[in-house]
Design a protein around this motif. Structure first.
Motif, PDB file in Angstrom:
ATOM      1  N   LEU A   8      35.433  44.392  -0.541  1.00 34.13           N
ATOM      2  CA  LEU A   8      36.549  44.364   0.409  1.00 34.13           C
ATOM      3  C   LEU A   8      36.849  45.772   0.904  1.00 34.13           C
ATOM      4  N   ALA A   9      36.818  46.735  -0.028  1.00 30.41           N
ATOM      5  CA  ALA A   9      37.118  48.118   0.353  1.00 30.41           C
ATOM      6  C   ALA A   9      36.075  48.664   1.327  1.00 30.41           C
ATOM      7  N   ILE A  10      34.807  48.274   1.162  1.00 34.52           N
ATOM      8  CA  ILE A  10      33.757  48.710   2.089  1.00 34.52           C
ATOM      9  C   ILE A  10      34.022  48.172   3.488  1.00 34.52           C
ATOM     10  N   VAL A  11      34.405  46.897   3.578  1.00 31.95           N
ATOM     11  CA  VAL A  11      34.719  46.312   4.886  1.00 31.95           C
ATOM     12  C   VAL A  11      35.898  47.047   5.528  1.00 31.95           C
ATOM     13  N   LEU A  12      36.918  47.355   4.739  1.00 28.71           N
ATOM     14  CA  LEU A  12      38.079  48.097   5.257  1.00 28.71           C
ATOM     15  C   LEU A  12      37.665  49.484   5.734  1.00 28.71           C
ATOM     16  N   GLU A  13      36.772  50.113   4.984  1.00 31.67           N
ATOM     17  CA  GLU A  13      36.286  51.449   5.359  1.00 31.67           C
ATOM     18  C   GLU A  13      35.544  51.396   6.696  1.00 31.67           C
ATOM     19  N   LEU A  14      34.691  50.401   6.865  1.00 31.52           N
ATOM     20  CA  LEU A  14      33.959  50.253   8.128  1.00 31.52           C
ATOM     21  C   LEU A  14      34.902  49.892   9.267  1.00 31.52           C
ATOM     22  N   GLN A  15      35.891  49.085   8.968  1.00 30.55           N
ATOM     23  CA  GLN A  15      36.851  48.682   9.999  1.00 30.55           C
ATOM     24  C   GLN A  15      37.700  49.868  10.437  1.00 30.55           C
ATOM     25  N   ALA A  16      37.991  50.774   9.501  1.00 30.62           N
ATOM     26  CA  ALA A  16      38.856  51.916   9.817  1.00 30.62           C
ATOM     27  C   ALA A  16      38.100  53.044  10.520  1.00 30.62           C
ATOM     28  N   HIS A  17      36.834  53.255  10.138  1.00 28.67           N
ATOM     29  CA  HIS A  17      36.105  54.427  10.633  1.00 28.67           C
ATOM     30  C   HIS A  17      35.024  54.104  11.660  1.00 28.67           C
ATOM     31  N   GLY A  18      34.750  52.838  11.897  1.00 27.25           N
ATOM     32  CA  GLY A  18      33.793  52.485  12.931  1.00 27.25           C
ATOM     33  C   GLY A  18      32.353  52.502  12.466  1.00 27.25           C
ATOM     34  N   ARG A  19      31.888  53.600  11.922  1.00 28.63           N
ATOM     35  CA  ARG A  19      30.510  53.696  11.435  1.00 28.63           C
ATOM     36  C   ARG A  19      30.458  54.640  10.242  1.00 28.63           C
ATOM     37  N   ARG A  20      29.769  54.216   9.184  1.00 32.67           N
ATOM     38  CA  ARG A  20      29.657  55.041   7.974  1.00 32.67           C
ATOM     39  C   ARG A  20      28.231  54.974   7.461  1.00 32.67           C
ATOM     40  N   ARG A  21      27.696  56.121   7.059  1.00 22.18           N
ATOM     41  CA  ARG A  21      26.368  56.157   6.466  1.00 22.18           C
ATOM     42  C   ARG A  21      26.436  55.723   5.003  1.00 22.18           C
ATOM     43  N   ALA A  22      25.280  55.313   4.475  1.00 23.84           N
ATOM     44  CA  ALA A  22      25.238  54.869   3.082  1.00 23.84           C
ATOM     45  C   ALA A  22      25.677  55.980   2.145  1.00 23.84           C
ATOM     46  N   GLU A  23      25.256  57.237   2.434  1.00 13.28           N
ATOM     47  CA  GLU A  23      25.640  58.344   1.560  1.00 13.28           C
ATOM     48  C   GLU A  23      27.144  58.624   1.619  1.00 13.28           C
ATOM     49  N   ASP A  24      27.754  58.380   2.802  1.00 12.27           N
ATOM     50  CA  ASP A  24      29.210  58.563   2.917  1.00 12.27           C
ATOM     51  C   ASP A  24      29.948  57.530   2.067  1.00 12.27           C
ATOM     52  N   LEU A  25      29.497  56.275   2.160  1.00 13.66           N
ATOM     53  CA  LEU A  25      30.121  55.205   1.378  1.00 13.66           C
ATOM     54  C   LEU A  25      29.910  55.432  -0.110  1.00 13.66           C
ATOM     55  N   ALA A  26      28.713  55.898  -0.484  1.00 15.91           N
ATOM     56  CA  ALA A  26      28.428  56.161  -1.897  1.00 15.91           C
ATOM     57  C   ALA A  26      29.344  57.247  -2.441  1.00 15.91           C
ATOM     58  N   LYS A  27      29.589  58.283  -1.640  1.00 14.40           N
ATOM     59  CA  LYS A  27      30.481  59.370  -2.058  1.00 14.40           C
ATOM     60  C   LYS A  27      31.917  58.884  -2.162  1.00 14.40           C
ATOM     61  N   THR A  28      32.344  58.069  -1.204  1.00  6.21           N
ATOM     62  CA  THR A  28      33.720  57.563  -1.204  1.00  6.21           C
ATOM     63  C   THR A  28      34.016  56.735  -2.443  1.00  6.21           C
ATOM     64  N   PHE A  29      33.070  55.858  -2.813  1.00  5.52           N
ATOM     65  CA  PHE A  29      33.309  54.930  -3.919  1.00  5.52           C
ATOM     66  C   PHE A  29      32.667  55.384  -5.233  1.00  5.52           C
ATOM     67  N   GLU A  30      32.062  56.602  -5.204  1.00  5.99           N
ATOM     68  CA  GLU A  30      31.491  57.212  -6.415  1.00  5.99           C
ATOM     69  C   GLU A  30      30.464  56.294  -7.079  1.00  5.99           C
ATOM     70  N   ILE A  31      29.541  55.791  -6.247  1.00  6.78           N
ATOM     71  CA  ILE A  31      28.450  54.955  -6.730  1.00  6.78           C
ATOM     72  C   ILE A  31      27.166  55.445  -6.064  1.00  6.78           C
ATOM     73  N   SER A  32      26.036  54.871  -6.431  1.00  8.67           N
ATOM     74  CA  SER A  32      24.762  55.282  -5.860  1.00  8.67           C
ATOM     75  C   SER A  32      24.512  54.615  -4.508  1.00  8.67           C
ATOM     76  N   LYS A  33      23.611  55.219  -3.723  1.00  5.75           N
ATOM     77  CA  LYS A  33      23.251  54.618  -2.434  1.00  5.75           C
ATOM     78  C   LYS A  33      22.568  53.262  -2.650  1.00  5.75           C
ATOM     79  N   ARG A  34      21.810  53.140  -3.740  1.00  7.08           N
ATOM     80  CA  ARG A  34      21.151  51.871  -4.027  1.00  7.08           C
ATOM     81  C   ARG A  34      22.185  50.759  -4.189  1.00  7.08           C
ATOM     82  N   THR A  35      23.317  51.077  -4.864  1.00  6.65           N
ATOM     83  CA  THR A  35      24.385  50.087  -5.034  1.00  6.65           C
ATOM     84  C   THR A  35      25.010  49.731  -3.682  1.00  6.65           C
ATOM     85  N   ILE A  36      25.168  50.727  -2.807  1.00  7.62           N
ATOM     86  CA  ILE A  36      25.693  50.469  -1.470  1.00  7.62           C
ATOM     87  C   ILE A  36      24.772  49.514  -0.717  1.00  7.62           C
ATOM     88  N   TYR A  37      23.455  49.736  -0.814  1.00  2.00           N
ATOM     89  CA  TYR A  37      22.505  48.845  -0.129  1.00  2.00           C
ATOM     90  C   TYR A  37      22.683  47.399  -0.605  1.00  2.00           C
TER      91      TYR A  37
END
Length: 316
Positions: A8-37
């Protein structure tokens, strides 16, 4: 954060910022890029229209919105307390907006939850250091509009230690409220550098037609620290150490306990910035560096002594 909350938080992040890279999302949520994928794949499988663009990141299909959010009592209370704080700190225009937002949040809560939040809200108060005065509130709307429209301002400004008020032209970048006063941060054409101006010292203000572009790498936090280049080190005795931590200077960057008490390092723009704060501690503080500040305070103390001696003579 469990996976459901994170999706849910990822969807909110995309809704708020328009476009986010996997590495940006990984840094925000303190997880790996593989988990983001894996999370993005799960969202797509659940029917959330996430679009991937090579080299640009993820975004939501235009027009996609989440259904209305449901707040927990703690979340709703934080939003309402935040609205109370903003109402106390801003001018009338934003005060009305804060009250309106609070009414909408409270009105959208289920009745039982509304009662619980009301009870919690009655037991917690956050009191700001000082609300904007009448002069500040009269200028804040103009300054906000100038920042949003990226228009230069011209003002008559009285620096605290200046001999006379000067006319300044400034490209306004942002506003800062320290808990006591409002400051406008921007590029001063006179000094050819980013400066902070205390709003209550602005005598006259005019928004000009000249437009400007704010630097893409501008940051309120970083630019404020970069403006402070004078390093000051002072030593407080053990008796006052705890109280210094309780009421630190705005310019303090380090507090180091030692056998002699508390060593404090400050970064300021000039010696005037910290003079009054240091004088307020009387004999509990020693200036270690720079020598010029030590001499300045010694001269000030001598003048204070003369004032008291002269007062005694006048009264006899």
């Amino acid at each position: 954060m469990n996976r459901t909350d994170r999706l849910l938080a990822i969807v909110l992040e995309l809704q708020a910022h328009g476009r986010r890279r996997a590495e940006d999302l990984a840094k925000t949520f303190e997880i790996s890029k593989r988990t983001i994928y894996r999370d993005i794949q799960a969202l797509c499988e659940a029917g959330v229209p996430v679009v991937a663009a090579a080299g640009q990141g993820y975004s939501l299909v235009e027009g996609y919105f989440l259904p209305p959010l449901r707040f927990s009592p703690d979340e709703a209370m934080m939003l309402l307390l935040g609205a109370d704080l903003m109402a106390a700190s801003f001018d009338a225009e934003y005060r009305q907006a804060a009250h309106a937002a609070a009414r909408k949040i409270a009105g959208a809560l289920p009745e039982q939850q509304r009662a619980e939040v009301k009870s919690l809200r009655a037991t917690i108060r956050f009191v700001p250091g000082g609300a904007a005065n009448q002069h500040e509130t009269s200028l804040l709307p103009q300054l906000r509009r100038a920042i949003v429209a990226k228009q230069r301002i011209r003002m008559t400004y009285q620096a605290r230690h200046g001999a006379a008020a000067l006319e300044r032209e400034v490209n306004p970048y942002g506003l800062i409220h320290t808990g006591k006063s409002w400051y406008i941060i921007g590029f001063c054409l006179l000094r050819q550098a980013i400066r902070a101006f205390r709003i209550e010292r602005i005598a006259e203000l005019r928004v000009m037609s000249n437009s400007f572009e704010r630097p893409s790498n501008f940051s309120l936090d970083e630019d404020q620290r970069n403006d402070r280049t004078l390093r000051i080190r002072v030593l407080f005795d053990p008796e006052s150490a705890a109280w210094v931590r309780e009421e630190p200077s705005f310019y303090a960057v380090a507090h180091e306990p030692c056998d002699a008490g508390l060593l404090v390092t400050l970064l300021a723009r000039n010696e005037h910035d910290v003079t009054q704060w240091l004088l307020s501690w009387g004999a509990h503080v020693q200036i270690l560096e720079p020598d010029s500040l030590r001499q300045r305070l010694a001269i000030e103390v001598e003048r204070m002594l003369e004032n008291y001696q002269n007062t005694k003579l006048l009264l006899t």
